[in-house]
Every structure is written in C-alpha cells, then in structure tokens.
Scaffold this motif. Structure first.
Motif, PDB file in Angstrom:
ATOM      1  N   ASN A 279       0.801  -1.175   0.042  1.00 35.66           N
ATOM      2  CA  ASN A 279       0.120   0.014   0.019  1.00 35.66           C
ATOM      3  C   ASN A 279       0.811   1.247   0.036  1.00 35.66           C
ATOM      4  O   ASN A 279       0.544   2.203  -0.590  1.00 35.66           O
ATOM      5  CB  ASN A 279      -0.923  -0.107   1.133  1.00 35.66           C
ATOM      6  CG  ASN A 279      -1.982  -0.933   1.052  1.00 35.66           C
ATOM      7  OD1 ASN A 279      -2.535  -1.234   0.013  1.00 35.66           O
ATOM      8  ND2 ASN A 279      -2.548  -1.500   2.223  1.00 35.66           N
ATOM      9  N   THR A 280       1.912   1.254   0.638  1.00 28.97           N
ATOM     10  CA  THR A 280       2.905   2.499   0.685  1.00 28.97           C
ATOM     11  C   THR A 280       3.331   2.618  -0.621  1.00 28.97           C
ATOM     12  O   THR A 280       3.595   3.934  -1.039  1.00 28.97           O
ATOM     13  CB  THR A 280       4.015   2.161   1.764  1.00 28.97           C
ATOM     14  OG1 THR A 280       3.377   1.822   3.103  1.00 28.97           O
ATOM     15  CG2 THR A 280       4.924   3.396   1.911  1.00 28.97           C
ATOM     16  N   TYR A 282       2.147   1.470  -3.404  1.00 24.19           N
ATOM     17  CA  TYR A 282       1.260   1.786  -4.646  1.00 24.19           C
ATOM     18  C   TYR A 282       0.468   3.032  -4.569  1.00 24.19           C
ATOM     19  O   TYR A 282       0.046   3.703  -5.363  1.00 24.19           O
ATOM     20  CB  TYR A 282       0.250   0.576  -4.610  1.00 24.19           C
ATOM     21  CG  TYR A 282      -0.873   0.461  -5.701  1.00 24.19           C
ATOM     22  CD1 TYR A 282      -0.400  -0.024  -6.911  1.00 24.19           C
ATOM     23  CD2 TYR A 282      -1.999   1.105  -5.412  1.00 24.19           C
ATOM     24  CE1 TYR A 282      -1.587  -0.057  -7.994  1.00 24.19           C
ATOM     25  CE2 TYR A 282      -3.046   0.980  -6.383  1.00 24.19           C
ATOM     26  CZ  TYR A 282      -2.595   0.519  -7.799  1.00 24.19           C
ATOM     27  OH  TYR A 282      -3.492   0.354  -8.787  1.00 24.19           O
ATOM     28  N   TRP A 283      -0.072   3.337  -3.321  1.00 23.86           N
ATOM     29  CA  TRP A 283      -0.901   4.425  -3.074  1.00 23.86           C
ATOM     30  C   TRP A 283      -0.027   5.797  -2.626  1.00 23.86           C
ATOM     31  O   TRP A 283      -0.405   6.911  -3.412  1.00 23.86           O
ATOM     32  CB  TRP A 283      -1.902   4.237  -1.873  1.00 23.86           C
ATOM     33  CG  TRP A 283      -2.538   3.027  -2.219  1.00 23.86           C
ATOM     34  CD1 TRP A 283      -2.893   1.964  -1.660  1.00 23.86           C
ATOM     35  CD2 TRP A 283      -3.790   3.081  -3.166  1.00 23.86           C
ATOM     36  NE1 TRP A 283      -3.978   1.172  -2.146  1.00 23.86           N
ATOM     37  CE2 TRP A 283      -4.490   1.918  -3.017  1.00 23.86           C
ATOM     38  CE3 TRP A 283      -4.225   4.049  -4.232  1.00 23.86           C
ATOM     39  CZ2 TRP A 283      -5.614   1.457  -3.984  1.00 23.86           C
ATOM     40  CZ3 TRP A 283      -5.470   3.508  -5.031  1.00 23.86           C
ATOM     41  CH2 TRP A 283      -5.767   2.469  -4.962  1.00 23.86           C
ATOM     42  N   ASN A 284       0.915   5.822  -1.921  1.00 25.86           N
ATOM     43  CA  ASN A 284       1.418   6.960  -1.364  1.00 25.86           C
ATOM     44  C   ASN A 284       2.761   6.843  -0.819  1.00 25.86           C
ATOM     45  O   ASN A 284       2.688   6.826   0.647  1.00 25.86           O
ATOM     46  CB  ASN A 284       0.508   7.789  -0.598  1.00 25.86           C
ATOM     47  CG  ASN A 284       0.918   9.141  -0.362  1.00 25.86           C
ATOM     48  OD1 ASN A 284       2.263   9.693  -0.843  1.00 25.86           O
ATOM     49  ND2 ASN A 284       0.417  10.024   0.605  1.00 25.86           N
ATOM     50  N   TYR A 358      -2.864   4.341   2.158  1.00 25.73           N
ATOM     51  CA  TYR A 358      -4.315   4.144   1.624  1.00 25.73           C
ATOM     52  C   TYR A 358      -5.444   5.135   1.831  1.00 25.73           C
ATOM     53  O   TYR A 358      -6.027   5.622   1.194  1.00 25.73           O
ATOM     54  CB  TYR A 358      -4.739   2.737   2.016  1.00 25.73           C
ATOM     55  CG  TYR A 358      -6.153   2.347   1.498  1.00 25.73           C
ATOM     56  CD1 TYR A 358      -6.326   1.622   0.212  1.00 25.73           C
ATOM     57  CD2 TYR A 358      -7.119   2.561   2.311  1.00 25.73           C
ATOM     58  CE1 TYR A 358      -7.610   1.371  -0.131  1.00 25.73           C
ATOM     59  CE2 TYR A 358      -8.785   2.351   1.767  1.00 25.73           C
ATOM     60  CZ  TYR A 358      -8.812   1.669   0.648  1.00 25.73           C
ATOM     61  OH  TYR A 358     -10.001   1.250  -0.008  1.00 25.73           O
ATOM     62  N   LYS A 361      -5.559   8.551   0.101  1.00 31.72           N
ATOM     63  CA  LYS A 361      -6.231   8.340  -1.280  1.00 31.72           C
ATOM     64  C   LYS A 361      -7.789   8.030  -1.093  1.00 31.72           C
ATOM     65  O   LYS A 361      -8.419   8.146  -2.064  1.00 31.72           O
ATOM     66  CB  LYS A 361      -5.412   7.367  -2.188  1.00 31.72           C
ATOM     67  CG  LYS A 361      -4.038   7.667  -2.509  1.00 31.72           C
ATOM     68  CD  LYS A 361      -3.881   9.214  -3.000  1.00 31.72           C
ATOM     69  CE  LYS A 361      -2.471   9.346  -3.126  1.00 31.72           C
ATOM     70  NZ  LYS A 361      -2.025  10.911  -3.764  1.00 31.72           N
ATOM     71  N   HIS A 362      -8.091   7.353   0.144  1.00 35.94           N
ATOM     72  CA  HIS A 362      -9.441   6.917   0.191  1.00 35.94           C
ATOM     73  C   HIS A 362     -10.091   7.170   1.465  1.00 35.94           C
ATOM     74  O   HIS A 362     -10.250   6.690   2.515  1.00 35.94           O
ATOM     75  CB  HIS A 362      -9.288   5.293  -0.009  1.00 35.94           C
ATOM     76  CG  HIS A 362      -9.056   4.873  -1.218  1.00 35.94           C
ATOM     77  ND1 HIS A 362      -7.650   4.670  -1.320  1.00 35.94           N
ATOM     78  CD2 HIS A 362      -9.558   4.426  -2.385  1.00 35.94           C
ATOM     79  CE1 HIS A 362      -7.326   4.196  -2.557  1.00 35.94           C
ATOM     80  NE2 HIS A 362      -8.617   4.088  -3.149  1.00 35.94           N
ATOM     81  N   ALA A 373      -8.034  -1.475   2.912  1.00 38.44           N
ATOM     82  CA  ALA A 373      -6.801  -1.548   2.484  1.00 38.44           C
ATOM     83  C   ALA A 373      -6.045  -2.617   2.255  1.00 38.44           C
ATOM     84  O   ALA A 373      -5.261  -2.747   1.468  1.00 38.44           O
ATOM     85  CB  ALA A 373      -5.782  -0.913   3.574  1.00 38.44           C
TER      86      ALA A 373
END
Length: 379
Positions: A279-280, A282-284, A358, A361-362, A373
């Motif tokens: 998640n780190t 891929y998302w931010n 996550y 972005k959400h 997540a």
C-alpha cells in the motif's frame, strides 16, 4: 483476514496478581535453567564457556522468543484493526485531510518507538525481581531493598533472596534518600503505596479482559464487509462465543498456548507488513516522511483541541505493551527483546504506514480502513 485476526486473541493475557506461572512447573523449571545459564555467562568467576553450551543457550533463547509470540504480543499486534478507526471517530472526523492522516501516523510511530521500544525494551525489562516482572515484582524490590513495606522491620536475609545479588554495595542517590526519608516519616504513605500497587495490578487484569473483547469484536465486524446483511446483534453473539472459548483455553498453560499460536501471530505479522509495504508503494510513498516528528507538531497545529481529544485513539496502538514486563517470568529479557525488536516493531510500523498511505487516497473509507486497504478485486 477477519477470521485470521480472531485467532490472535487465543492467548488472552490473564495476569494473576503476582504474575507468576505457578500452573506450569515444567516450563518454569526450563526458564530458571536458562536464566541461571545466562547469569553464568555474566559471572566473571564462571570461567570459560564451551561452544556447545553457548549454542544451547542461543537455541533456548530463540525458542523462548518464538513462544513469546503466542503469549505476549497478541494484543499489540492486533491493534491496527481499530487504531485509525478510533482516532478519527470523534471530532477529528472534521479534519480528514492529508496533514491530519500523516500526523496520526507520526503519532503512532513515535508512541510505538518511545513506549514499547525505548521504555519497556531498554529500561523496564531490566527492573525485574529475580527474573519476575509485573507490579508486585517492583513492589517486592521496594520492600526488600528500600524498606518501604508496611512492616518497618524486615529480615536482613531478605536482601539476599535474589539469585542475581552480586554482593556489591548499592549507592543511594539523592532522590532515593529523600523518598526513603519521606516514607519513614509518614507511615501512612506506605499504605498509599500498597493501594497504588493493587490499583496498578487491577488495571493490568482489567486490560487483559477488555482488550481481547475489543480485538475480537473488531475482527468479527470485519465479516460484515463481505456480508453486509449480517445483523450487528449476530456479530456481538459470535464475538461472545469466541471469547468464552478463548478464556477456556487458559488452563492448558503458557507453554502449550505459546507453541500453538506463535505461528498464527507470525503469519499475521508477515501478512500485515507485506500489505503495508504494498500500500505504501502503490498508493502514497510520501507517507514515509511522516516518521519525522515535525508532522506531530503540524497535526496539533492544524487540528487544535480536536487533535488533543483524539489521543485516546492513539494510545490504543500500544495496548498489550505492558505484557512484555508482566509476562517476564514466563520467558527471559533477551528473548522478549529479540522478538519485539526484530519482528513485532518493524512489522507494526509497516502496517500502520501502509494503512495511512491507503487512507490518504480513500478518505471515505476511514471507518473500515484496515479491511478496505487489503488488496483485492473488491475493496
């Protein structure tokens, strides 16, 4: 994942007042042998130690570290289930921006670093009483060494009870002398001290009952993400049945519980850390910068009083940290330090970091962020 996290609570930490594993004599004997061997290594008069005995010591220590996963770290490792949800459940819900999310991550990171890692691993574990930990172990040390017990006169032989007494004279600091004079002058203060010890022990026992309930209920609620039609009353009933089963398992003893559930907790930590890394990236990836304490300052600057009121949710990230000291009598200082420093701490940091990435972005998924997540076709 919801059912998987439920099994983490199968080692419900019931702390007896003296935190002493009297129900498992064979396991206690094993620990005493290891601690005696550890003392032998530190004793300058013990002579040279063979390579074989060193290997046995390392093997026994790693074995205890493995068992500690199934007994000590269940509450601490399951806290990602509800930390972000609880933190943003109050008035902080009005501040669901990137600065606030990164600020919460920074607070969680520094709370984990300062309290479990620095306070417990470095300092508190060293305040044991002949290998035993917990509130009464500290009180026993005070009574025996500082003569702060209710009985003013104690046997001189009590000072030599500890197997680790080096025989060297202990120097009294100015602060310890002042405290000793105060307790000698006001005898009622000794009663207050005993009441504080009983209160602290009661709080540990209460934590051992409340925290599993919170973790299991949070895990069961995760089922409603895949089955939205499941009524809330059914989740409460399922959680109650599971908790009764969890507490019924305690009579099998520390050794069996540790060996049985250590692989479950290790698999859990591995999964949440891998998901956190994914998640780190891929998302931010920018959430890594939240490890700086500047984001703590920026969080309170932006959130104001609402930020201070949300600290109750932040504290949940260290639920179960006291078990490292309370359960010291079951294991050893070195085994607990190895398990937390090498495995538990980095895995938890990665898990919280991935969830924050996550959320950035959400923001609409704040109340179900842990489950949402998890990568999949339908988040």
């Amino acid at each position: 994942m919801p059912f998987f996290s439920i099994f983490l609570e199968l080692r419900v930490p019931i702390y007896f007042p003296f935190e002493y594993p009297f129900w498992n004599r064979s396991f206690l004997g094993k620990i005493k042998k290891i601690k005696k061997r550890t003392h032998c290594f530190m004793d300058p008069e013990a002579g040279s130690v063979t390579r074989e005995s060193r290997l046995k010591f390392y093997k026994a220590t790693l074995c205890l570290a493995y068992q500690s996963f199934g007994v000590v770290y269940g509450d601490l490792s399951s806290s990602p289930l509800y930390v972000y949800k609880s933190t943003f459940s109050g008035r902080l819900r009005l501040h669901e921006e990137d600065d606030e999310i990164l600020g919460v991550l920074s607070l969680v990171f520094w709370t984990l670093t300062l309290i479990p890692l620095c306070k417990y691993i470095i300092f508190v574990l060293g305040a044991d009483d002949n290998g035993e930990g917990g509130t009464f172990a500290l009180y026993s040390l005070l009574c025996r060494r500082a003569k702060l017990g209710l009985l003013s006169a104690s046997d001189a032989s009590d000072d030599d009870i500890s197997a680790y007494n080096s025989g060297l004279p202990r120097k009294e600091t100015v602060a310890s002398s002042i405290l000793k004079e105060f307790f000698d002058k006001y005898h009622s203060s000794r009663i207050v001290l005993l009441l504080l010890v009983l209160l602290g022990t009661s709080m540990v026992i209460g934590d051992g009952i409340l925290t599993p309930s919170m973790s299991v209920l949070s895990a069961v609620n995760g089922i409603r993400i895949k089955a939205p039609s499941l009524h809330e009353n059914y989740t409460v009933f399922i959680a109650g049945v599971i908790l009764v089963g969890l507490f019924a398992l305690q009579h099998f003893g520390t050794r069996n519980v540790g060996y049985l559930f250590a692989p479950i907790l290790l698999a859990w930590l591995f999964c949440i850390s891998v998901i956190g890394v994914y998640n780190t990236i891929y998302w931010n990836p920018h959430v890594v910068s939240a490890l700086s304490p500047y984001y703590v300052y920026n969080f309170f600057k932006k959130a104001g009083k609402d930020g201070w009121s949300s600290l109750g949710g932040i504290v949940l990230c260290i639920t179960g940290a006291e078990a490292m000291f309370a359960d010291l009598g079951h294991f050893s200082q070195l085994s607990i330090r190895i398990a937390f420093t090498v495995i538990v701490y980095p895995c938890l940091v990665l898990a919280y970091m991935g969830e924050a990435a996550y959320l950035s972005k959400h923001k609409e998924d704040l109340q179900k962020s842990f489950y949402k997540a998890i990568p999949g076709k339908s988040n």
